[in-house]
Design an enzyme around this catalytic site. Structure first.
Site, PDB file in Angstrom:
ATOM      1  N   ASP A 167      -0.438  -4.248   6.535  1.00 18.69           N
ATOM      2  CA  ASP A 167      -1.080  -3.471   7.593  1.00 18.69           C
ATOM      3  C   ASP A 167      -2.586  -3.725   7.593  1.00 18.69           C
ATOM      4  O   ASP A 167      -3.248  -3.595   6.559  1.00 18.69           O
ATOM      5  CB  ASP A 167      -0.828  -1.974   7.388  1.00 18.69           C
ATOM      6  CG  ASP A 167       0.613  -1.590   7.680  1.00 18.69           C
ATOM      7  OD1 ASP A 167       1.458  -2.492   7.793  1.00 18.69           O
ATOM      8  OD2 ASP A 167       0.887  -0.379   7.780  1.00 18.69           O
ATOM      9  N   HIS A 219       0.853  -1.191   0.000  1.00 16.07           N
ATOM     10  CA  HIS A 219       0.000   0.000   0.000  1.00 16.07           C
ATOM     11  C   HIS A 219       0.887   1.239   0.000  1.00 16.07           C
ATOM     12  O   HIS A 219       2.121   1.146   0.114  1.00 16.07           O
ATOM     13  CB  HIS A 219      -0.952  -0.010   1.195  1.00 16.07           C
ATOM     14  CG  HIS A 219      -0.308   0.079   2.542  1.00 16.07           C
ATOM     15  ND1 HIS A 219       0.548  -0.885   3.029  1.00 16.07           N
ATOM     16  CD2 HIS A 219      -0.392   1.024   3.530  1.00 16.07           C
ATOM     17  CE1 HIS A 219       0.938  -0.552   4.247  1.00 16.07           C
ATOM     18  NE2 HIS A 219       0.381   0.615   4.561  1.00 16.07           N
ATOM     19  N   ASP A 234       6.017   4.380   4.777  1.00 16.39           N
ATOM     20  CA  ASP A 234       6.932   3.419   5.408  1.00 16.39           C
ATOM     21  C   ASP A 234       6.963   2.082   4.680  1.00 16.39           C
ATOM     22  O   ASP A 234       7.734   1.197   5.047  1.00 16.39           O
ATOM     23  CB  ASP A 234       6.576   3.225   6.886  1.00 16.39           C
ATOM     24  CG  ASP A 234       5.137   2.801   7.120  1.00 16.39           C
ATOM     25  OD1 ASP A 234       4.253   3.298   6.404  1.00 16.39           O
ATOM     26  OD2 ASP A 234       4.883   1.986   8.026  1.00 16.39           O
ATOM     27  N   HIS A 235       6.160   1.962   3.622  1.00 18.12           N
ATOM     28  CA  HIS A 235       6.162   0.718   2.847  1.00 18.12           C
ATOM     29  C   HIS A 235       6.700   0.897   1.425  1.00 18.12           C
ATOM     30  O   HIS A 235       6.839  -0.096   0.715  1.00 18.12           O
ATOM     31  CB  HIS A 235       4.756   0.127   2.804  1.00 18.12           C
ATOM     32  CG  HIS A 235       4.299  -0.371   4.141  1.00 18.12           C
ATOM     33  ND1 HIS A 235       4.302  -1.700   4.492  1.00 18.12           N
ATOM     34  CD2 HIS A 235       3.858   0.297   5.244  1.00 18.12           C
ATOM     35  CE1 HIS A 235       3.869  -1.829   5.738  1.00 18.12           C
ATOM     36  NE2 HIS A 235       3.597  -0.630   6.213  1.00 18.12           N
ATOM     37  N   HIS A 247       1.318   3.916   2.015  1.00 16.86           N
ATOM     38  CA  HIS A 247       1.851   4.651   3.161  1.00 16.86           C
ATOM     39  C   HIS A 247       3.371   4.603   3.053  1.00 16.86           C
ATOM     40  O   HIS A 247       3.954   3.559   2.753  1.00 16.86           O
ATOM     41  CB  HIS A 247       1.360   4.048   4.478  1.00 16.86           C
ATOM     42  CG  HIS A 247      -0.042   4.452   4.815  1.00 16.86           C
ATOM     43  ND1 HIS A 247      -0.860   3.715   5.639  1.00 16.86           N
ATOM     44  CD2 HIS A 247      -0.772   5.539   4.440  1.00 16.86           C
ATOM     45  CE1 HIS A 247      -2.034   4.325   5.764  1.00 16.86           C
ATOM     46  NE2 HIS A 247      -1.996   5.432   5.034  1.00 16.86           N
ATOM     47  N   HIS A 289      -7.301  -1.803   6.002  1.00 15.71           N
ATOM     48  CA  HIS A 289      -6.472  -0.699   6.466  1.00 15.71           C
ATOM     49  C   HIS A 289      -7.149   0.625   6.102  1.00 15.71           C
ATOM     50  O   HIS A 289      -8.213   0.641   5.487  1.00 15.71           O
ATOM     51  CB  HIS A 289      -5.075  -0.809   5.847  1.00 15.71           C
ATOM     52  CG  HIS A 289      -4.021  -0.019   6.547  1.00 15.71           C
ATOM     53  ND1 HIS A 289      -3.934   0.061   7.919  1.00 15.71           N
ATOM     54  CD2 HIS A 289      -3.008   0.760   6.074  1.00 15.71           C
ATOM     55  CE1 HIS A 289      -2.919   0.824   8.256  1.00 15.71           C
ATOM     56  NE2 HIS A 289      -2.337   1.264   7.152  1.00 15.71           N
ATOM     57  N   HIS A 307       6.217  -4.983  12.355  1.00 17.59           N
ATOM     58  CA  HIS A 307       5.575  -3.669  12.223  1.00 17.59           C
ATOM     59  C   HIS A 307       5.352  -3.059  13.602  1.00 17.59           C
ATOM     60  O   HIS A 307       4.284  -2.538  13.920  1.00 17.59           O
ATOM     61  CB  HIS A 307       4.252  -3.782  11.454  1.00 17.59           C
ATOM     62  CG  HIS A 307       3.783  -2.482  10.876  1.00 17.59           C
ATOM     63  ND1 HIS A 307       2.876  -1.661  11.512  1.00 17.59           N
ATOM     64  CD2 HIS A 307       4.104  -1.859   9.720  1.00 17.59           C
ATOM     65  CE1 HIS A 307       2.641  -0.592  10.775  1.00 17.59           C
ATOM     66  NE2 HIS A 307       3.384  -0.686   9.679  1.00 17.59           N
TER      67      HIS A 307
END
Length: 300
Positions: free
Chosen positions: A209, A61, A65-66, A63, A139, A267
């Protein structure tokens, strides 16, 4: 051989020498990169993961941090003279971001980047020895999990028994895929008389997530290893739900109900410096749980 090497195990913020999400799945000779948080290529160098062996990248996805480490990785591949095609599986808007970054930097990749938009559940990559499927998770924005599976191996021919039943060697390949053999005298030699079953295909599921959602159970059922996010300890279930994340007990509950072999949890929120309690709490409900520690490879 099936395994996963953890490159990053933290959530939104790097903290306590833990990095944002990234991991490399190994299935026989194939390497797959799953998510690509900030610093991923530095972690790959640290743990001796060869960029050139990666032909498939999966982004769950959008976000940061990914995926914030992705543009650095794919441009570094170009600087190193990569010529092999690279396949990228991700939510559709990521293509626009990549094209913009390459355009403003006046950069052209010396290899072909094939973008595969994640738009529906199902098989997204398949070759002779493996297949990868995706499934939605719950999510705050569209988010996907992935399941990596061996394609069912052929049956193993017993040459001595095959010759005893007068089966020519030229027919052995057809025996591997389950065919019976009809002899010249009309007698049928059943396949199971001269072959042994193939081992059960191995599988690894990555849930990405998600808040606690029992619809996930069927998507990961029976996986040999399940990676499930565990952002918070069990006492912060309300916070986890409000932020579309999970706790230790919630991840362990999914693993137990899905009948998986092993559970990897990661995570972790940057509010926690020590991780021992994560392991203790998850093992209360699912004993075969392990912390997803950076630099560690978990193999079958």
């Amino acid at each position: 051989m099936l395994g996963v090497t953890i490159l990053g195990n933290n959530s939104a913020l790097p903290a306590f020498d833990r990095h944002p999400t990234a991991q490399v799945v190994t299935l026989d000779e194939f390497l797959f990169l799953v998510d690509c948080g900030e610093g991923t290529q530095m972690q790959m160098a640290k743990y001796k993961i060869r960029r050139s062996r990666i032909q498939h990248i999966f982004i769950s996805h959008l976000h940061g941090d990914h995926y914030f480490g992705l543009i650095g990785l794919i441009t570094s591949m170009g600087l190193l003279g990569r010529e092999i095609d690279l396949n990228l599986y991700a939510p559709a808007p990521l293509l626009e971001l990549i094209e913009m970054q390459l355009r403003v930097a006046d950069t052209s990749l010396p290899y072909k980047l094939h973008f595969h938009a994640l738009e529906g559940e199902g098989v997204i990559a398949k070759q002779e020895k493996f297949q990868v499927s995706c499934f939605p998770v719950s999510h705050r924005i569209p988010c996907w999990g992935f399941r990596f599976e061996e394609v069912k191996a052929p049956r193993k021919v017993n040459p001595e028994l095959a010759r005893h039943h007068e089966i020519p060697a030229i027919f052995f390949d057809r025996l591997k895929w389950g065919e019976n053999y009809t002899r010249k005298d009309g007698r049928v030699v059943l396949n199971e008389m001269v072959t042994d079953p193939a081992p059960r295909p191995k599988s690894y599921a990555y849930s990405a997530d998600t808040c606690y959602d029992e619809r996930l159970i069927e998507k990961v059922r029976g996986a040999d290893i399940l990676y499930h996010e565990t952002t918070y300890l069990k006492d912060l279930a309300d916070r986890a739900n409000a932020r579309f994340h999970c706790t230790t007990h919630q991840a362990a509950t999914i693993a137990s109900k899905a009948g998986v072999g092993k559970l990897l949890i990661g995570h972790f929120s940057s509010k926690y410096e020590k991780l021992d309690q994560f392991l203790e709490e998850a093992r209360e409900l699912f004993p075969d749980t392990y912390l997803a520690l950076e630099g560690v490879s978990y193999r079958l």
